[in-house]
Design a protein around this motif. Structure first.
Motif, short mmCIF file in Angstrom:
data_model
loop_
_atom_site.label_atom_id
_atom_site.label_comp_id
_atom_site.label_asym_id
_atom_site.label_seq_id
_atom_site.Cartn_x
_atom_site.Cartn_y
_atom_site.Cartn_z
N LEU A 1 0.81 -1.21 0.00
CA LEU A 1 0.00 0.00 0.00
C LEU A 1 0.85 1.27 0.00
O LEU A 1 0.31 2.37 -0.06
CB LEU A 1 -0.92 0.02 1.22
N GLY A 2 2.16 1.11 0.10
CA GLY A 2 3.05 2.26 0.18
C GLY A 2 3.28 2.91 -1.17
O GLY A 2 2.81 2.45 -2.21
N PRO A 3 4.05 4.00 -1.17
CA PRO A 3 4.31 4.71 -2.43
C PRO A 3 5.18 3.93 -3.41
O PRO A 3 5.14 4.19 -4.61
CB PRO A 3 5.02 5.99 -1.95
N SER A 4 5.97 2.99 -2.89
CA SER A 4 6.86 2.21 -3.76
C SER A 4 6.71 0.72 -3.46
O SER A 4 7.58 0.11 -2.84
CB SER A 4 8.31 2.64 -3.56
N PRO A 5 5.61 0.10 -3.87
CA PRO A 5 5.42 -1.32 -3.59
C PRO A 5 6.45 -2.16 -4.31
O PRO A 5 6.98 -1.76 -5.36
CB PRO A 5 4.01 -1.59 -4.14
N PRO A 6 6.81 -3.31 -3.76
CA PRO A 6 7.83 -4.16 -4.38
C PRO A 6 7.48 -4.51 -5.82
O PRO A 6 6.42 -5.05 -6.11
CB PRO A 6 7.83 -5.40 -3.48
N LEU A 7 8.38 -4.21 -6.75
CA LEU A 7 8.10 -4.40 -8.17
C LEU A 7 8.03 -5.86 -8.57
O LEU A 7 7.36 -6.22 -9.54
CB LEU A 7 9.18 -3.68 -9.00
N GLU A 8 8.74 -6.72 -7.83
CA GLU A 8 8.78 -8.13 -8.22
C GLU A 8 7.52 -8.89 -7.83
O GLU A 8 7.31 -10.02 -8.29
CB GLU A 8 10.00 -8.82 -7.59
N LEU A 9 6.67 -8.30 -7.02
CA LEU A 9 5.46 -8.99 -6.56
C LEU A 9 4.31 -8.76 -7.55
O LEU A 9 3.33 -8.07 -7.26
CB LEU A 9 5.09 -8.53 -5.16
N VAL A 10 4.42 -9.37 -8.71
CA VAL A 10 3.40 -9.22 -9.75
C VAL A 10 3.23 -10.55 -10.48
O VAL A 10 4.08 -11.45 -10.39
CB VAL A 10 3.78 -8.11 -10.76
N ASP A 11 2.14 -10.65 -11.22
CA ASP A 11 1.88 -11.77 -12.14
C ASP A 11 1.90 -13.12 -11.45
O ASP A 11 2.49 -14.09 -11.95
CB ASP A 11 2.89 -11.76 -13.30
N PHE A 12 1.22 -13.22 -10.32
CA PHE A 12 1.12 -14.51 -9.64
C PHE A 12 -0.11 -15.27 -10.16
O PHE A 12 -1.18 -14.69 -10.35
CB PHE A 12 1.01 -14.33 -8.13
N ASP A 13 0.07 -16.55 -10.37
CA ASP A 13 -1.06 -17.40 -10.76
C ASP A 13 -1.92 -17.75 -9.55
O ASP A 13 -3.12 -18.02 -9.69
CB ASP A 13 -0.54 -18.68 -11.41
N LEU A 14 -1.30 -17.76 -8.38
CA LEU A 14 -2.00 -18.13 -7.15
C LEU A 14 -1.37 -17.39 -5.99
O LEU A 14 -0.14 -17.38 -5.85
CB LEU A 14 -1.92 -19.64 -6.92
N ILE A 15 -2.20 -16.77 -5.16
CA ILE A 15 -1.75 -16.16 -3.91
C ILE A 15 -2.56 -16.76 -2.78
O ILE A 15 -3.80 -16.81 -2.84
CB ILE A 15 -1.91 -14.63 -3.91
N LEU A 16 -1.88 -17.23 -1.75
CA LEU A 16 -2.53 -17.68 -0.53
C LEU A 16 -2.17 -16.69 0.56
O LEU A 16 -0.99 -16.46 0.85
CB LEU A 16 -2.07 -19.08 -0.13
N CYS A 17 -3.18 -16.07 1.15
CA CYS A 17 -2.97 -15.13 2.25
C CYS A 17 -4.04 -15.45 3.30
O CYS A 17 -5.11 -14.85 3.32
CB CYS A 17 -3.09 -13.70 1.76
N ARG A 18 -3.73 -16.40 4.15
CA ARG A 18 -4.76 -16.97 5.02
C ARG A 18 -4.43 -16.67 6.48
O ARG A 18 -3.32 -16.89 6.94
CB ARG A 18 -4.85 -18.48 4.79
N ASN A 19 -5.43 -16.15 7.19
CA ASN A 19 -5.31 -15.84 8.61
C ASN A 19 -4.21 -14.82 8.89
O ASN A 19 -3.53 -14.88 9.90
CB ASN A 19 -5.06 -17.11 9.42
N VAL A 20 -4.03 -13.89 7.97
CA VAL A 20 -3.14 -12.75 8.17
C VAL A 20 -3.97 -11.48 8.29
O VAL A 20 -3.85 -10.74 9.26
CB VAL A 20 -2.13 -12.62 7.00
N MET A 21 -4.85 -11.27 7.32
CA MET A 21 -5.64 -10.03 7.30
C MET A 21 -6.67 -9.97 8.41
O MET A 21 -7.21 -8.90 8.69
CB MET A 21 -6.32 -9.88 5.94
N ILE A 22 -6.96 -11.09 9.05
CA ILE A 22 -7.95 -11.08 10.12
C ILE A 22 -7.53 -10.18 11.27
O ILE A 22 -8.35 -9.68 12.05
CB ILE A 22 -8.21 -12.53 10.63
N TYR A 23 -6.22 -9.89 11.38
CA TYR A 23 -5.72 -9.04 12.45
C TYR A 23 -5.72 -7.55 12.05
O TYR A 23 -5.38 -6.70 12.86
CB TYR A 23 -4.30 -9.47 12.84
N PHE A 24 -6.08 -7.26 10.79
CA PHE A 24 -6.09 -5.88 10.31
C PHE A 24 -7.43 -5.22 10.59
O PHE A 24 -8.45 -5.89 10.78
CB PHE A 24 -5.84 -5.83 8.80
N HIS A 25 -7.44 -3.91 10.57
CA HIS A 25 -8.69 -3.17 10.58
C HIS A 25 -9.48 -3.55 9.32
O HIS A 25 -8.88 -3.74 8.25
CB HIS A 25 -8.40 -1.67 10.60
N PRO A 26 -10.83 -3.66 9.40
CA PRO A 26 -11.60 -4.08 8.21
C PRO A 26 -11.31 -3.24 6.98
O PRO A 26 -11.24 -3.77 5.86
CB PRO A 26 -13.05 -3.93 8.68
#
Length: 469
Positions: free
Chosen positions: A209-234
């Motif tokens: 979400l920052g001004p310079s997000p990591p450039l290499e984090l693109v074009d994924f066929d599958l992302i698993l992000c499980r039980n991480v965002m539950i701790y964030f504000h909605p």
């Protein structure tokens, strides 16, 4: 017994809490001052900082600050993980998601997968095992990379070691454990052919979400992000989920934890209902038909987590509800009493919870309990939903009421114990788990427990033994 350290209430603690939430996204600590303080105190002692003001100076120090933040984040982040966690999602990967990716990538034979918030690596390695089992010798002709990222450097070091205790392997029967791991001094190390697909790097999801997000984090066929965002504000959860979807290929897939689906996701992603779970894709992605099954990963009954023998134990009596006489489990568990009008409500709660709509499930429970306040089954499901939403104190209260209203309700006692253990109430948690095991012991091993979705009395006793070790 040493008295707990007093909770600081000054401006320095408020500043530290705000910095923790801003840096990690863990809005979970907004109303968890005691939990936060307990973890911060460990770092104050290790850093030999006599005051919070001095500790804040250390965190801001250009030379020492990043190292101390890494150490503090290691205390604050949660690393509960095990192999093939949420088997229904791995079934969706096997039957639908990965076959779709293989078909679309048949020409390039290149697949990119990201396990975001990977903790100690069990999730990323589970995917690697699944790929090996599905592709077999054909895997050699594919260029597959699995990236595991986490904010916690300690977790990443353990992930790179690929060495796990039996708690992380608790979903695996012995034959699969022996096929995929080699024993090593009381632990098991993942075999090299599975490790070779995975690499681990430090990463903070908020960087997306920052001004310079990591450039290499693109074009994924599958992302698993499980039980991480539950701790964030909605609101922050929706922002991060949108950023993850933006890093998928146009036909990519996103899997989140069961408690994390959010109505806001509809603004930027298409939800795909699969048996037992929901996946997300970019809005214009085409949903494939599920192919016939080819391989079955470890599948646990709902609510079951482990089958490992352990020494016998002696159950202790239950603690009573406040203001009530002590209760002793009934000799024979019975079907929890329920008002006839509540059956449809219970089914509605189950249905909503199964698709991850926990807030709607909670609302249904509350409405039903207003009309039927002494129904133990409704209190039981209210407790499970509150547990899924991270409100452990409320979950404990609901499950305790369920166990009090029906002393023979095995799963109410068991989940009450699990929640108490999660809250650090070790002895009270052990008593409740032991009571559940005692009740289950009065039944035959194959007897299916009420509200257990297929869980048997024998399986419950084995689960209880693990909790009590």
């Amino acid at each position: 017994m040493r008295a707990p350290a007093p909770l600081p209430m000054g401006e320095a603690f408020a500043r530290l809490k705000q910095q923790v939430i801003e840096r990690t996204g863990h809005f979970y600590y907004e109303d968890k001052d005691e939990v936060l303080w307990e973890r911060v105190r460990k770092r104050l002692a290790a850093a030999r900082s006599p005051s919070l003001d001095q500790y804040l100076e250390r965190l801001a120090d250009p030379d020492r600050g990043e190292a101390e933040w890494a150490a503090l984040e290691a205390e604050l982040t949660i690393g509960e993980t095990y192999f093939f966690r949420y088997p229904e999602q791995f079934e969706a990967l096997r039957r639908t998601i990965l076959p779709d990716i293989f078909e679309r990538r048949a020409e390039s034979r290149r697949v990119r997968i990201w396990s975001a918030g990977c903790a100690t690596g069990a999730e990323a390695y589970s995917v690697a095992i699944l790929l090996h089992e599905m592709l077999g010798e054909a895997l050699a002709g594919w260029r597959i990379t699995i990236l595991g990222s986490d904010i916690n450097e300690t977790f990443l070091a353990q992930a790179r070691e690929a060495r796990f205790g039996r708690w992380a392997l608790r979903s695996l029967p012995p034959e699969q454990r022996d096929a995929w791991f080699t024993p090593e001094e009381g632990a098991w190390r993942l075999r090299p052919q599975y490790r070779s697909l995975v690499r681990f790097e430090r990463g903070n999801l908020l960087d997306l979400l920052g001004p310079s997000p990591p450039l290499e984090l693109v074009d994924f066929d599958l992302i698993l992000c499980r039980n991480v965002m539950i701790y964030f504000h909605p609101a922050k959860m929706a922002e991060v989920a949108a950023a993850l979807v933006a890093r998928l290929t146009p036909e990519g897939w996103l899997l989140v934890g069961h408690a994390e689906p959010n109505p806001e996701f509809a603004r930027f992603a298409a939800a795909v209902s699969l048996p037992g779970t929901v996946a997300y894709r970019p809005p214009d992605a085409e949903t494939p038909a599920a192919p016939p099954p080819a391989w079955t990963p470890p599948v646990l009954p709902p609510a079951a987590e482990l089958v490992i023998p352990a020494p016998a134990f002696a159950p202790a009596p239950l603690a009573p509800l406040a203001g009530q006489p002590p209760q002793t489990p009934t000799a024979t568990p019975r079907e929890p009493a329920r008002a006839p009008a509540s059956g449809d409500i219970v089914e509605e709660v189950r249905r909503r919870a199964d698709v991850g709509d926990f807030r709607a499930a909670e609302l249904s429970c509350r409405e039903a309990l207003e009309a039927d306040p002494e129904n133990p089954v409704l209190h039981f499901y209210a407790g499970l939903v509150e547990q899924a939403l991270g409100r452990l104190a409320s979950a404990e209260d609901s499950l305790r009421k369920a166990a009090y209203l029906d002393p023979g309700f095995v799963l109410a006692h068991y989940h009450l114990g699990v929640v108490r253990l999660a809250r650090g109430r070790r002895e009270a948690g052990r008593r409740a788990v032991a009571a559940a095991a005692q009740l289950a012991g009065t039944l035959t091993r194959d007897a299916r427990l009420p509200e257990g979705a297929g869980l048997t009395a024998g399986e419950l006793r084995e689960l209880a033994r693990v909790q009590l070790e």
